[in-house]
Design a protein around this motif. Structure first.
Motif, PDB file in Angstrom:
ATOM      1  N   GLU A 206       0.819  -1.214   0.000  1.00  0.00           N
ATOM      2  CA  GLU A 206       0.000   0.000   0.000  1.00  0.00           C
ATOM      3  C   GLU A 206       0.852   1.264   0.000  1.00  0.00           C
ATOM      4  OE1 GLU A 206      -2.972   2.303   3.083  1.00  0.00           O
ATOM      5  OE2 GLU A 206      -3.050   0.112   3.033  1.00  0.00           O
ATOM      6  N   SER A 321      -5.992  -6.722   0.663  1.00  0.00           N
ATOM      7  CA  SER A 321      -6.238  -6.059   1.942  1.00  0.00           C
ATOM      8  C   SER A 321      -5.533  -4.707   1.987  1.00  0.00           C
ATOM      9  CB  SER A 321      -5.734  -6.939   3.094  1.00  0.00           C
ATOM     10  OG  SER A 321      -6.484  -8.126   3.168  1.00  0.00           O
ATOM     11  N   ARG A 323      -6.104  -0.477   3.783  1.00  0.00           N
ATOM     12  CA  ARG A 323      -6.866   0.280   4.766  1.00  0.00           C
ATOM     13  C   ARG A 323      -8.139   0.840   4.131  1.00  0.00           C
ATOM     14  NH1 ARG A 323      -3.043   4.769   6.830  1.00  0.00           N
ATOM     15  NH2 ARG A 323      -2.404   4.670   4.646  1.00  0.00           N
ATOM     16  N   GLN A 324      -9.140   0.995   4.950  1.00  0.00           N
ATOM     17  CA  GLN A 324     -10.449   1.408   4.461  1.00  0.00           C
ATOM     18  C   GLN A 324     -10.394   2.777   3.801  1.00  0.00           C
ATOM     19  OE1 GLN A 324     -13.472   1.297   7.466  1.00  0.00           O
ATOM     20  NE2 GLN A 324     -15.143   1.663   6.044  1.00  0.00           N
ATOM     21  N   GLU A 325      -9.640   3.735   4.415  1.00  0.00           N
ATOM     22  CA  GLU A 325      -9.597   5.087   3.853  1.00  0.00           C
ATOM     23  C   GLU A 325      -8.859   5.108   2.516  1.00  0.00           C
ATOM     24  OE1 GLU A 325      -6.546   5.210   7.330  1.00  0.00           O
ATOM     25  OE2 GLU A 325      -8.361   4.105   6.757  1.00  0.00           O
ATOM     26  N   VAL A 356       1.378   4.536   5.337  1.00  0.00           N
ATOM     27  CA  VAL A 356       1.783   3.521   6.302  1.00  0.00           C
ATOM     28  C   VAL A 356       3.285   3.637   6.505  1.00  0.00           C
ATOM     29  CG1 VAL A 356       1.849   1.061   6.817  1.00  0.00           C
ATOM     30  CG2 VAL A 356      -0.053   2.008   5.518  1.00  0.00           C
ATOM     31  N   LEU A 362      -0.568  -2.838  10.788  1.00  0.00           N
ATOM     32  CA  LEU A 362      -1.680  -2.545   9.890  1.00  0.00           C
ATOM     33  C   LEU A 362      -2.885  -3.367  10.291  1.00  0.00           C
ATOM     34  CD1 LEU A 362      -2.715  -1.173   7.351  1.00  0.00           C
ATOM     35  CD2 LEU A 362      -1.789  -3.060   6.022  1.00  0.00           C
ATOM     36  N   ILE A 364      -6.694  -4.343   9.446  1.00  0.00           N
ATOM     37  CA  ILE A 364      -7.746  -4.340   8.437  1.00  0.00           C
ATOM     38  C   ILE A 364      -9.023  -4.826   9.097  1.00  0.00           C
ATOM     39  CG2 ILE A 364      -8.420  -5.208   6.174  1.00  0.00           C
ATOM     40  CD1 ILE A 364      -5.941  -3.476   6.137  1.00  0.00           C
ATOM     41  N   GLU A 365     -10.127  -4.138   8.803  1.00  0.00           N
ATOM     42  CA  GLU A 365     -11.402  -4.491   9.417  1.00  0.00           C
ATOM     43  C   GLU A 365     -11.716  -5.963   9.168  1.00  0.00           C
ATOM     44  OE1 GLU A 365     -16.012  -2.897   9.435  1.00  0.00           O
ATOM     45  OE2 GLU A 365     -14.548  -2.059   8.073  1.00  0.00           O
ATOM     46  N   GLU A 369      -4.598  -8.402  13.951  1.00  0.00           N
ATOM     47  CA  GLU A 369      -3.444  -7.542  13.759  1.00  0.00           C
ATOM     48  C   GLU A 369      -2.323  -8.366  13.140  1.00  0.00           C
ATOM     49  OE1 GLU A 369      -3.536  -4.084  17.157  1.00  0.00           O
ATOM     50  OE2 GLU A 369      -1.835  -5.400  16.956  1.00  0.00           O
TER      51      GLU A 369
END
Length: 754
Positions: A206, A321, A323-325, A356, A362, A364-365, A369
């Motif tokens: 990412e 995978s 991050r949501q944002e 990041v 990191l 992720i929903e 972890e």
């Protein structure tokens, strides 16, 4: 650290600097290897050739044919035009070039490593093909003509900016063969595409994708927002890339950093598609959407799934995978959510997302972890850094005890006397008589008491005699350099130099727009109610007579009569017309108002505005005098405005240089306070605080100050002549002269350590 990770992965993919070693019958090892993907449009254009690779631009048979028969013009397998053999020479408009070796295919063409014969500098030549099986004679002629009209871009205002956009140096339509050539200087065009990176290394993480997006959005913001001139002379405001893909983005490593460069714009790349291809006009929004797909593919590590079906960002299972944002940002790029309206808006949204950091946990929903781990590349990098540190110590010791002669052409040295390879003799050079260089070169006391810059330059190079002979007009000066009457010229960068001309920057200057300023009476000054700024549109309205009183500009301003001043220097006025007035009607009105001679003592609304031309220092005095007039009649009060070059106005504290607003951009001030690096404002005491402020180097260097421009040495690109133009530019770029130029009011190329 993200840069180091990319750099480590790309080891072996990059050409050796400063040149590219060509071996194995012209193929560069590790470069441009065939990737099992067919660029969009290639399979359609060349389907009449039964190529076993389905892409004759990258098929090995075009090279094998040349190995079997060095005179082969076509592939012995399918008849497609064979590659050009080494030592082939191509005559262009800006020089002659020699093919050294074949690199491979990219997009709609084939790449070759070569050199420019005049100076033996490396170039990359992209060959586009117009084979007779695909294009008839009329289609070929039309495409060749269009290619030479459209293949190339330059900023309309003459600036040169490196914003990671690879632009052509020369565009050549072969008069006898079914080929066109696009020449770029250096070796940037030989670096791997993002498609090659994915093929060799798989997905980026990412953080790596974040940096690719940030850099490409910067380039798109520049490409979409600037005014460009095409080779035909056509001027266009903003250009969409139109061909953004994994094949048109290159990864270029530099020390511990990587940069994403943009190439192969649609304006010339799509010329070689089928004549009946339905083409839609490239748009800014499509560029953003294409960039969204590029980011999606980089994160996924491929463009297809395990079943060889195209990856679809609309399918949740196809997403890795992240991050949501960050995914929400990509959804907007991909137009799966509210789309961005511009590259600027997209980049502003991106930088609101914190990247990041190295070894950051990191979350992720819906997932656990991730455990902190150190990648093997981390230990490798530490080892390399340790070796680099040791090498640095050794290099430092060598440098202390051994000082070799500096031979690099563009090396920045300390002092004039240390510039290597200056050809002794007598040389004449030129410029514009009423221009910045003429002023700062021959004005006494600018750098030392009773000494001019010209005398200082001659004193430091006694074996070199250079005589400055300015011409009335810049066009005459450039023409005489081209014809050989002068060895070089010094000027601000002109828009369209002849193709044989070259230049080197040595400093920056710019126009400043100013009004009267008195710190003790600052509440009555114009800078305060103007908030220290003015827009280009407001300047156009003032200098074309649409505004006669300041309160017409802003109702909160007092009803002051407007007096307009311009400098006598033609260079400054021409730049003002080009950058501020722009339109022919506005320029005509501006010229007409200069011819009006209003001798009346009174001023009424029916009378036209008068523009007064004065020498810069006299203009400054007159503007202050207008402000200090103690007229009892309110209608007779005056608020004057003028403009001139920063080099002649800097330090004149009786006027205030206004920040400039260009369209919807933020106001940009040319001066900053030295201690805080923040722009000056109307509350800054310009007289008592002299020395506490200086030109804002950053806005001149990156071109964000709308009225900035570089100062350059212009010379003819002819190696048969002594390289005095190049060497004079090196002299001006020494630390010694950069300090002197700063004292004259010019903006140096970099901060000087005095």
């Amino acid at each position: 650290m993200v840069y180091a990770q990319i750099k480590a992965k790309l080891t072996g993919l990059f050409p050796q600097s400063p040149g590219v070693e060509v071996a194995n019958n012209g193929v560069v090892p590790g470069e441009m290897s065939v990737v099992p993907q067919i660029p969009l449009g290639v399979d359609e254009v060349y389907k009449r050739y039964v190529c076993e690779n389905s892409n004759p631009l990258t098929c090995a048979w075009t090279q094998k044919s040349l190995e079997q028969d060095p005179t082969a013009k076509q592939c012995l397998n399918c008849g497609f035009p064979a590659i050009l053999p080494p030592k082939t020479e191509i005559r262009g408009y800006r020089g002659r070039y020699r093919i050294d070796g074949f690199l491979g295919g990219r997009g709609m063409g084939r790449l070759y490593q070569g050199v420019q014969l005049a100076d033996q500098q490396p170039v990359v030549i992209k060959e586009y093909l117009l084979p007779q099986r695909v294009f008839n004679q009329e289609e070929t002629r039309e495409k060749k003509q269009a290619f030479e009209r459209l293949a190339g871009l330059s900023l309309a205002d003459g600036r040169v900016q490196d914003i990671r956009l690879i632009l052509p140096w020369d565009a050549i339509a072969d008069p006898t063969a079914e080929r066109c050539y696009l020449v770029t200087t250096g070796i940037q065009d030989t670096y791997p595409t993002l498609r090659k990176y994915l093929h060799e290394h798989g997905a980026m993480n990412e953080n790596e994708v974040y940096h690719v997006l940030n850099q490409v959005l910067q380039t798109l913001q520049f490409l979409h927002g600037q005014k460009f001139t095409l080779p035909s002379g056509q001027v266009q405001q903003g250009i969409a890339h139109g061909n953004l893909s994994l094949d048109s983005l290159l990864l270029i490593a530099h020390e511990l950093e990587f940069f994403t460069h943009v190439c192969d714009l649609a304006v010339w790349e799509t010329l070689f598609e089928l004549p009946n291809t339905k083409q839609s006009s490239p748009t800014f929004t499509q560029d953003l959407k294409n960039l969204g797909y590029i980011a999606f593919y980089l994160l996924s590590g491929n463009t297809v799934d395990s079943n060889n079906q195209a990856l679809d960002p609309k399918i949740e299972q196809h997403w890795p995978s992240v991050r949501q944002e960050f995914q929400a940002f990509l959804f907007r790029l991909l137009e799966l959510d509210k789309p961005f309206i511009s590259a600027e808006e997209a980049r502003q949204a991106l930088i609101q997302i914190t990247p990041v950091t190295q070894n950051q946990v990191l979350v992720i929903e819906g997932e656990e972890e991730t455990k902190k781990t150190f990648h093997p590349l981390y230990w490798l990098l530490l080892s390399l850094l340790g070796l680099a540190f040791l090498a640095g110590i050794i290099w430092l010791l060598i440098k202390i005890f051994y000082k070799p002669e500096v031979t690099t052409q563009d090396a920045v040295v300390c002092c004039l006397k240390d510039v290597p390879g200056v050809p002794p003799g007598k040389y004449n050079y030129t410029g514009e008589k009423s221009a910045t260089w003429s002023y700062i070169l021959q004005q006494s006391n600018l750098i030392l008491q009773n000494q001019t810059l010209e005398e200082k330059l001659k004193e430091s190079q006694p074996k070199l005699q250079i005589n400055y002979r300015p011409e009335e007009k810049l066009e005459i000066a450039i023409a005489k350099v081209q014809s050989g009457q002068y060895n070089f010229a010094v000027t601000n960068l002109v828009n369209q130099l002849p193709q044989q001309m070259r230049y080197k920057e040595f400093a920056y200057d710019g126009l400043v727009v100013f009004v009267a300023f008195s710190y003790s009476q600052r509440d009555q000054n114009l800078p305060e109610p103007l908030r220290g700024q003015i827009s280009l549109e407001q300047l156009r309205n003032l200098y074309t007579g649409k505004i006669k009183y300041w309160n017409q500009l802003n109702p909160q301003l007092p009803k002051l009569r407007v007096n307009l001043y311009i400098p006598s220097e033609a260079e400054a006025v021409n730049i003002f017309k080009e950058r501020v007035l722009k339109e022919p009607n506005a320029i005509d009105t501006f010229e007409r108002l200069q011819k009006i001679n209003n001798q009346q003592d009174t001023f009424t609304d029916n009378e036209p505005i008068v523009i007064t031309r004065l020498h810069t220092l006299e203009m400054v005095r007159r503007i202050l005098q207008d402000f200090e007039k103690d007229d009892k009649n309110q209608a007779e009060r005056i608020g004057s405005i003028g403009f001139a070059t920063l080099s002649q106005v800097f330090g004149q504290c009786s006027v205030y240089p206004l920040a400039i607003v260009d369209g919807n951009q933020e106001a940009v001030q040319s001066l900053v306070q030295s201690d805080t690096n923040k722009p000056i404002n109307p509350k800054t005491d310009l007289c008592d605080d002299k020395g506490s402020y200086s030109p804002n180097l950053e806005v001149f260097k990156n071109g964000t100050y709308p009225l900035s421009y570089p100062m350059v040495v212009v010379y003819l690109g002819d190696n048969s002549r002594p390289p005095i133009g190049q060497k004079f530019a090196e002299m001006l770029k020494t630390q010694e002269v950069q300090n002197l130029l700063e004292q004259t009011g010019l903006v140096p190329l970099q901060k000087n350590n005095k």
